[in-house]
Design an enzyme around this catalytic site. Structure first.
Site, PDB file in Angstrom:
ATOM      1  N   LYS A  81       5.534  37.043  -1.172  1.00 30.11           N
ATOM      2  CA  LYS A  81       5.894  36.654  -2.538  1.00 30.11           C
ATOM      3  C   LYS A  81       4.970  35.516  -2.949  1.00 30.11           C
ATOM      4  O   LYS A  81       4.839  34.529  -2.222  1.00 30.11           O
ATOM      5  CB  LYS A  81       7.357  36.208  -2.558  1.00 30.11           C
TER       6      LYS A  81
ATOM      7  N   LYS B 195      21.211  34.459  -3.713  1.00 25.52           N
ATOM      8  CA  LYS B 195      21.168  33.242  -2.905  1.00 25.52           C
ATOM      9  C   LYS B 195      22.601  32.738  -2.805  1.00 25.52           C
ATOM     10  O   LYS B 195      23.191  32.349  -3.829  1.00 25.52           O
ATOM     11  CB  LYS B 195      20.310  32.174  -3.580  1.00 25.52           C
TER      12      LYS B 195
ATOM     13  N   LYS C 172       4.118  32.600  -5.662  1.00 28.69           N
ATOM     14  CA  LYS C 172       4.605  31.802  -6.777  1.00 28.69           C
ATOM     15  C   LYS C 172       3.545  31.846  -7.873  1.00 28.69           C
ATOM     16  O   LYS C 172       2.339  31.711  -7.579  1.00 28.69           O
ATOM     17  CB  LYS C 172       4.803  30.358  -6.327  1.00 28.69           C
TER      18      LYS C 172
ATOM     19  N   GLY D  56      15.725  32.553  -0.466  1.00 31.78           N
ATOM     20  CA  GLY D  56      15.779  31.400   0.430  1.00 31.78           C
ATOM     21  C   GLY D  56      15.650  30.129  -0.376  1.00 31.78           C
ATOM     22  O   GLY D  56      15.090  30.124  -1.481  1.00 31.78           O
TER      23      GLY D  56
ATOM     24  N   ASP E  30      16.850  35.479 -10.611  1.00 26.89           N
ATOM     25  CA  ASP E  30      17.256  34.509  -9.591  1.00 26.89           C
ATOM     26  C   ASP E  30      18.109  33.435 -10.279  1.00 26.89           C
ATOM     27  O   ASP E  30      19.345  33.516 -10.286  1.00 26.89           O
ATOM     28  CB  ASP E  30      15.989  33.921  -8.933  1.00 26.89           C
TER      29      ASP E  30
ATOM     30  N   ASP F 135       6.936  35.328  -8.265  1.00 27.87           N
ATOM     31  CA  ASP F 135       8.084  34.532  -8.689  1.00 27.87           C
ATOM     32  C   ASP F 135       7.612  33.453  -9.658  1.00 27.87           C
ATOM     33  O   ASP F 135       6.794  32.600  -9.302  1.00 27.87           O
ATOM     34  CB  ASP F 135       8.734  33.879  -7.459  1.00 27.87           C
TER      35      ASP F 135
ATOM     36  N   GLU G  51       9.947  37.967 -10.488  1.00 28.93           N
ATOM     37  CA  GLU G  51      11.201  37.232 -10.385  1.00 28.93           C
ATOM     38  C   GLU G  51      11.267  36.139 -11.446  1.00 28.93           C
ATOM     39  O   GLU G  51      10.335  35.350 -11.605  1.00 28.93           O
ATOM     40  CB  GLU G  51      11.260  36.629  -8.981  1.00 28.93           C
TER      41      GLU G  51
ATOM     42  N   SER H 220       7.520  33.381   1.240  1.00 33.72           N
ATOM     43  CA  SER H 220       7.203  32.913  -0.100  1.00 33.72           C
ATOM     44  C   SER H 220       6.010  31.965  -0.015  1.00 33.72           C
ATOM     45  O   SER H 220       6.046  30.997   0.746  1.00 33.72           O
ATOM     46  CB  SER H 220       8.439  32.189  -0.647  1.00 33.72           C
TER      47      SER H 220
HETATM   48  O1  NPG Z   1      11.811  31.000   2.117  1.00 32.14           O
HETATM   49  O2  NPG Z   1      13.362  29.514   1.962  1.00 32.14           O
HETATM   50  C1  NPG Z   1      12.381  30.105   1.512  1.00 32.14           C
HETATM   51  C2  NPG Z   1      11.859  29.690   0.167  1.00 32.14           C
HETATM   52  C3  NPG Z   1      11.750  30.807  -0.792  1.00 32.14           C
HETATM   53  O3  NPG Z   1      10.425  30.512  -2.719  1.00 32.14           O
HETATM   54  C4  NPG Z   1      11.471  30.315  -2.185  1.00 32.14           C
HETATM   55  N1  NPG Z   1      12.446  29.631  -2.767  1.00 32.14           N
HETATM   56  O4  NPG Z   1      12.464  29.760  -6.272  1.00 32.14           O
HETATM   57  O5  NPG Z   1      13.191  31.102  -4.796  1.00 32.14           O
HETATM   58  C5  NPG Z   1      12.689  30.035  -5.113  1.00 32.14           C
HETATM   59  C6  NPG Z   1      12.315  29.032  -4.053  1.00 32.14           C
HETATM   60  C7  NPG Z   1      13.120  27.763  -4.034  1.00 32.14           C
HETATM   61  C8  NPG Z   1      13.065  26.943  -2.947  1.00 32.14           C
HETATM   62  C9  NPG Z   1      13.906  27.394  -5.076  1.00 32.14           C
HETATM   63  C10 NPG Z   1      13.787  25.772  -2.880  1.00 32.14           C
HETATM   64  C11 NPG Z   1      14.626  26.220  -5.006  1.00 32.14           C
HETATM   65  C12 NPG Z   1      14.574  25.430  -3.917  1.00 32.14           C
END
Ligand code: NPG
Length: 373
Positions: free
Chosen positions: A166, A267, A168, A295, A243, A193, A218, A140
């Site tokens: 991915k 998740k 953001k 994640g 999500d 996302d 997403e 990400s």
């Molecule tokens: O690879 O752990 C990872 C992060 C992936 O982008 C990611 N997570 O919105 O999905 C999400 C975001 C996130 C991270 C959301 C931390 C909330 C807390």
């Protein structure tokens, strides 16, 4: 199972680089660990869980202090008072009187499940019935200061071997960055996302992304906007993935029935644990809806465990399952390492390799012990 002792340990871990999303920039992570000591199968064993709540309530209503509070004052006392016999499979029902708080509940269930698995010598993968030994690694990529910087970051991850990117996005950082990445890197597996940053009125903007043949978009709209997501899905060709909206198997079922989710990001923390995550996997598989494992910038505890979950057959899209060094210089377990674009699934006892006490001590900012005797 008998709960002897529980400890709530708050860590503060610096990230290797700032992680910017539509809900803010993270420079560090505050993982909340749950360590339990239980008696199971006549042995005293320790189990570990990780709570994924962020420090502030910007991604979900839950946040670090709310999770710690509800664990200490409501969830752990409920498990303590539960009539025996019980095991991790009963914990969901035991915690049901407390409304919400899936991230806190997930962390406690995870710690108890870890303890059970360490006592029986089984891995989480074995427990889940996973036969795969590794999963593809997706990464990400946060919002960057400029497009050249974004291209540099994406290029580095592709060079390292990540098989899916991915990006953001947020209003003002969507069409141009996606176009630049497609132009520079061609036909790579690519998705975006939005973390709820858009409204239905933005459908024309989001429709412009259709030309890039993305795997999915997403969570474009707010968490409660199931009906609006289905209306948006009818106006764009990029598959809509949810999500934040999916907090349980019941909400996943509703989203699928409403046509609000063509894909689901699972998740375990967000949905109340690995057992509920598997239920979502099972119902999505039965409905023909692909899932992938999200994640939450986990330490090695959650990161290893997520890789095991992602080995289930319905996880047909690469997850946000990256190596520990994507976020951390030092992890608190044996790090998750990527080879050939894949992350190995932990096959030893428990949900992850034994966390290292010294690393935990290095990062601990708060710790509360609850004698349960
Ligand atoms: O690879 O752990 C990872 C992060 C992936 O982008 C990611 N997570 O919105 O999905 C999400 C975001 C996130 C991270 C959301 C931390 C909330 C807390």
């Amino acid at each position: 199972m008998q709960l002897l002792e529980a400890e709530l340990i708050t860590l503060r871990m610096p990230l290797v680089s700032p992680f910017a999303t539509s809900f803010g920039v993270q420079n560090e992570r505050y993982p909340l660990l749950v360590r339990v000591r239980v008696v199971h199968l006549g042995q005293v064993v320790t189990g570990w869980g990780e709570c994924v709540a962020l420090r502030d309530p910007v991604y979900s209503p839950e946040y670090l202090d709310s999770a710690r509070h509800v664990l200490q004052h409501y969830l752990l006392p409920l498990v303590l008072g539960a009539p025996e016999p019980w095991g991790p499979q009963e914990v969901g029902a035991i915690l049901e009187p407390i409304v919400g708080h899936p991230m806190a509940k997930a962390a406690l269930e995870m710690a108890l499940l870890d303890a059970q698995l360490r006592a029986s010598g089984n891995s989480l993968a074995e427990f889940l019935g996973v036969t795969a030994t590794s999963v593809p690694a997706g990464v990400s990529v946060g919002i960057q200061a400029s497009i050249p910087q974004l291209l540099g970051v994406v290029g580095d991850y592709l060079d390292q071997g990540y098989v899916r990117i991915k990006l953001k996005i947020k209003p003002g950082w969507d069409y141009e960055p996606v176009r630049a990445v497609r132009e520079r890197f061609g036909d790579i597996p690519l998705q975006v996302d939005a973390n709820t940053a858009y409204s239905l009125a933005d459908a024309p903007t989001l429709r412009r992304l259709d030309e890039f043949d993305l795997l999915l978009i997403e969570q474009p709209l707010a968490e409660g906007d199931l009906r609006r997501h289905s209306l948006l899905a009818a106006q764009i060709s990029t598959p809509v993935c949810l999500d934040e909206s999916i907090t349980s198997a019941a909400s996943a079922e509703d989203a699928i029935a409403l046509g609000a989710a063509a894909v689901i990001n699972v998740k375990p923390g967000r949905v109340g644990g690995y057992l509920e995550a598997r239920r979502i996997h099972d119902l999505a598989l039965a409905s023909g809806v692909p899932v992938w494992c999200g994640g939450m910038v986990e330490t090695g505890i959650g990161r290893h465990a997520n890789a095991a979950l992602a080995g289930l057959p319905g996880f047909t899209l690469p997850g946000d399952i990256s190596a520990s060094d994507r976020f951390y210089l030092t992890d608190i377990t044996e790090p998750v390492v990527m080879t050939g674009g894949r992350i190995p699934i932990w096959s030893g006892p428990g949900v992850c390799p034994e966390p290292a006490e010294a690393a935990i001590a290095e990062f601990t900012v708060d710790s509360t012990s609850l004698p349960c005797g």
